[in-house]
Design a protein around this motif. Structure first.
Motif, mmCIF file in Angstrom:
data_model
loop_
_atom_site.group_PDB
_atom_site.id
_atom_site.type_symbol
_atom_site.label_atom_id
_atom_site.label_comp_id
_atom_site.label_asym_id
_atom_site.label_seq_id
_atom_site.Cartn_x
_atom_site.Cartn_y
_atom_site.Cartn_z
ATOM 1 N N ALA A 19 1.010 -1.114 -0.285
ATOM 2 C CA ALA A 19 -0.054 0.021 -0.035
ATOM 3 C C ALA A 19 0.857 1.199 -0.020
ATOM 4 C CB ALA A 19 -1.009 0.160 1.214
ATOM 5 N N THR A 20 0.385 2.228 -0.347
ATOM 6 C CA THR A 20 0.960 3.460 -0.571
ATOM 7 C C THR A 20 1.354 4.082 1.002
ATOM 8 O OG1 THR A 20 -1.006 5.051 -0.998
ATOM 9 C CG2 THR A 20 0.080 3.934 -2.967
ATOM 10 N N GLN A 21 2.032 5.194 1.162
ATOM 11 C CA GLN A 21 2.259 5.576 2.454
ATOM 12 C C GLN A 21 0.815 6.364 2.771
ATOM 13 O OE1 GLN A 21 5.580 7.806 1.544
ATOM 14 N NE2 GLN A 21 6.821 6.579 2.859
ATOM 15 N N GLU A 22 0.200 6.942 1.751
ATOM 16 C CA GLU A 22 -1.048 7.638 2.203
ATOM 17 C C GLU A 22 -2.130 6.623 2.645
ATOM 18 O OE1 GLU A 22 1.542 10.134 -0.187
ATOM 19 O OE2 GLU A 22 0.682 8.032 -0.655
ATOM 20 N N ALA A 23 -2.124 5.603 1.681
ATOM 21 C CA ALA A 23 -3.004 4.455 2.175
ATOM 22 C C ALA A 23 -2.939 3.835 3.556
ATOM 23 C CB ALA A 23 -3.340 3.324 1.088
ATOM 24 N N GLN A 24 -1.812 3.658 3.783
ATOM 25 C CA GLN A 24 -1.348 2.954 5.093
ATOM 26 C C GLN A 24 -1.696 3.979 6.414
ATOM 27 O OE1 GLN A 24 2.310 0.688 5.674
ATOM 28 N NE2 GLN A 24 2.851 1.347 3.540
ATOM 29 N N PHE A 25 -1.458 5.385 5.959
ATOM 30 C CA PHE A 25 -1.909 6.313 7.015
ATOM 31 C C PHE A 25 -3.529 6.119 7.230
ATOM 32 C CE2 PHE A 25 -3.845 10.517 8.179
ATOM 33 C CZ PHE A 25 -3.061 10.635 9.363
ATOM 34 N N TRP A 26 -4.181 6.212 6.120
ATOM 35 C CA TRP A 26 -5.625 6.337 6.457
ATOM 36 C C TRP A 26 -6.087 4.894 6.810
ATOM 37 C CZ3 TRP A 26 -7.562 10.614 7.174
ATOM 38 C CH2 TRP A 26 -7.002 11.879 6.378
ATOM 39 N N ASN A 27 -5.557 3.925 6.601
ATOM 40 C CA ASN A 27 -6.002 2.468 7.147
ATOM 41 C C ASN A 27 -5.632 2.546 8.599
ATOM 42 O OD1 ASN A 27 -6.591 1.389 4.923
ATOM 43 N ND2 ASN A 27 -4.691 0.726 4.431
ATOM 44 N N TRP A 28 -4.578 3.048 9.026
ATOM 45 C CA TRP A 28 -4.262 3.266 10.410
ATOM 46 C C TRP A 28 -5.318 4.217 11.123
ATOM 47 C CZ3 TRP A 28 -3.686 7.529 13.764
ATOM 48 C CH2 TRP A 28 -2.969 7.080 15.035
ATOM 49 N N PHE A 29 -5.671 5.463 10.607
ATOM 50 C CA PHE A 29 -6.642 6.449 11.024
ATOM 51 C C PHE A 29 -8.015 5.663 11.378
ATOM 52 C CE2 PHE A 29 -9.611 9.840 11.196
ATOM 53 C CZ PHE A 29 -8.947 10.981 11.738
ATOM 54 N N ASP A 49 1.366 8.423 18.459
ATOM 55 C CA ASP A 49 1.076 7.265 17.307
ATOM 56 C C ASP A 49 0.774 8.053 15.868
ATOM 57 O OD1 ASP A 49 1.942 5.420 19.274
ATOM 58 O OD2 ASP A 49 0.062 4.796 19.667
ATOM 59 N N LEU A 50 -0.186 8.999 16.230
ATOM 60 C CA LEU A 50 -0.459 9.560 14.864
ATOM 61 C C LEU A 50 0.407 10.293 14.428
ATOM 62 C CD1 LEU A 50 -2.775 10.586 12.987
ATOM 63 C CD2 LEU A 50 -3.515 12.343 14.580
ATOM 64 N N THR A 51 1.192 11.024 14.903
ATOM 65 C CA THR A 51 2.510 11.616 14.640
ATOM 66 C C THR A 51 3.485 10.827 13.805
ATOM 67 O OG1 THR A 51 2.518 13.290 16.427
ATOM 68 C CG2 THR A 51 4.451 13.214 15.375
ATOM 69 N N ARG A 52 3.704 9.837 14.552
ATOM 70 C CA ARG A 52 4.487 8.866 13.674
ATOM 71 C C ARG A 52 3.993 8.381 12.266
ATOM 72 N NH1 ARG A 52 5.792 7.109 19.060
ATOM 73 N NH2 ARG A 52 4.001 5.670 19.268
ATOM 74 N N GLN A 53 2.815 7.949 12.137
ATOM 75 C CA GLN A 53 2.081 7.531 11.097
ATOM 76 C C GLN A 53 2.147 8.727 10.074
ATOM 77 O OE1 GLN A 53 0.779 4.488 10.374
ATOM 78 N NE2 GLN A 53 1.453 3.764 12.510
ATOM 79 N N LEU A 54 1.951 9.829 10.571
ATOM 80 C CA LEU A 54 1.948 10.915 9.194
ATOM 81 C C LEU A 54 3.299 11.198 8.965
ATOM 82 C CD1 LEU A 54 0.016 12.684 8.175
ATOM 83 C CD2 LEU A 54 0.381 14.395 9.854
ATOM 84 N N THR A 55 4.353 11.115 9.766
ATOM 85 C CA THR A 55 5.873 11.244 9.385
ATOM 86 C C THR A 55 6.045 10.386 8.014
ATOM 87 O OG1 THR A 55 6.279 11.814 11.685
ATOM 88 C CG2 THR A 55 8.137 11.164 10.280
ATOM 89 N N GLN A 56 5.361 9.160 8.077
ATOM 90 C CA GLN A 56 5.790 8.255 6.961
ATOM 91 C C GLN A 56 5.280 8.877 5.531
ATOM 92 O OE1 GLN A 56 5.092 3.970 7.750
ATOM 93 N NE2 GLN A 56 3.786 4.710 9.329
ATOM 94 N N VAL A 57 4.535 9.670 5.579
ATOM 95 C CA VAL A 57 3.923 10.306 4.536
ATOM 96 C C VAL A 57 4.943 11.344 3.997
ATOM 97 C CG1 VAL A 57 2.023 11.468 3.405
ATOM 98 C CG2 VAL A 57 1.584 9.625 4.882
ATOM 99 N N ALA A 62 1.901 18.340 9.373
ATOM 100 C CA ALA A 62 1.551 18.750 10.691
ATOM 101 C C ALA A 62 -0.027 18.395 10.638
ATOM 102 C CB ALA A 62 1.365 20.267 11.260
ATOM 103 N N PHE A 63 -0.884 18.188 11.855
ATOM 104 C CA PHE A 63 -2.132 18.145 11.970
ATOM 105 C C PHE A 63 -2.939 19.130 13.056
ATOM 106 C CE2 PHE A 63 -0.386 14.806 14.787
ATOM 107 C CZ PHE A 63 -1.362 15.158 16.092
#
Length: 216
Positions: A19-29, A49-57, A62-63
């Motif tokens: 999966a793309t990094q974007e898809a992995q982020f939204w899967n986690w979300f 945890d959200l910070t680390r997931q977003l960093t992958q993208v 920031a959020f």
């Protein structure tokens, strides 16, 4: 409004699968949607945890979260943290976002009305006590910002100014439509021509219309 704004500089978690990094982020979300919707503390470990997931993208993203609104929905804002070079990452992540029943996914920090008082480094920056002046800057609009207690060497005033501009105009407009930003004391001779920052959005929109007419 309770908000959590993080510059994301943490190390990334391992990535698995195709999966793309974007898809992995939204899967986690989505997997953590209930806990994210219910969080109330800016120190909640889930935000790390959200910070680390977003960093992958993208490490510059920031959020922000809003409080839960009266209609039972909550905002999740994807921000470039004021960095124009991170705009493509915001666009790509936003485009990959799923439709979520209880969430409004927003790209870039939106305008806020009213503009909120900021507390930074032990100082409060009240937008009603800050004045602005608009000046044509080529195809953009320059903004002079004036404070009663301005200290030229204090970088908090620069940080506060851009955060206030993001609140008043929205992050996209600040990066793409605003030209120079000049910070001064309210004792400056231009103060008589200025207006409160609380009126910046309407004044800026009117100036854009005038500028567009001149360019056309």
């Amino acid at each position: 409004m309770l908000r959590k704004i993080l510059t994301l500089l943490c190390s990334a978690l391992p990535i698995t699968g195709n999966a793309t990094q974007e898809a992995q982020f939204w899967n986690w979300f989505v997997e953590n949607e209930s806990a994210l919707f219910s969080f109330t503390s800016p120190t909640d470990p889930l935000l790390n945890d959200l910070t680390r997931q977003l960093t992958q993208v993208n490490a510059d993203l920031a959020f922000e979260f809003s409080l839960v609104a009266q209609d039972g929905r909550r905002e999740f804002v994807i921000s470039a943290n004021g960095l124009k070079e991170a705009f493509p990452a915001v666009e790509t992540l936003y485009a990959a976002a799923p439709t979520l029943e209880r969430w409004d996914i927003i790209k870039y920090r939106p305008r806020r009305n009213p503009v909120h008082t900021l507390s930074i480094g032990g100082r409060e920056f009240d937008p009603s006590k800050v004045n602005c002046l608009l000046v044509k800057d080529g195809a953009k609009i320059g903004i002079v910002i004036m404070y009663d207690d301005y200290e030229q060497e204090n970088k908090l005033f620069v940080q506060a100014s851009y955060l206030l501009l993001d609140e008043a105009l929205g992050e996209y407009a600040v990066e793409m439509q605003v030209g120079f930003v000049d910070i001064r004391s309210r004792e400056d001779s231009w103060i008589a021509q200025s207006f409160p920052l609380t009126e910046l959005a309407s004044e800026f929109d009117a100036a854009k219309m005038r500028l567009a007419g001149q360019i056309e």
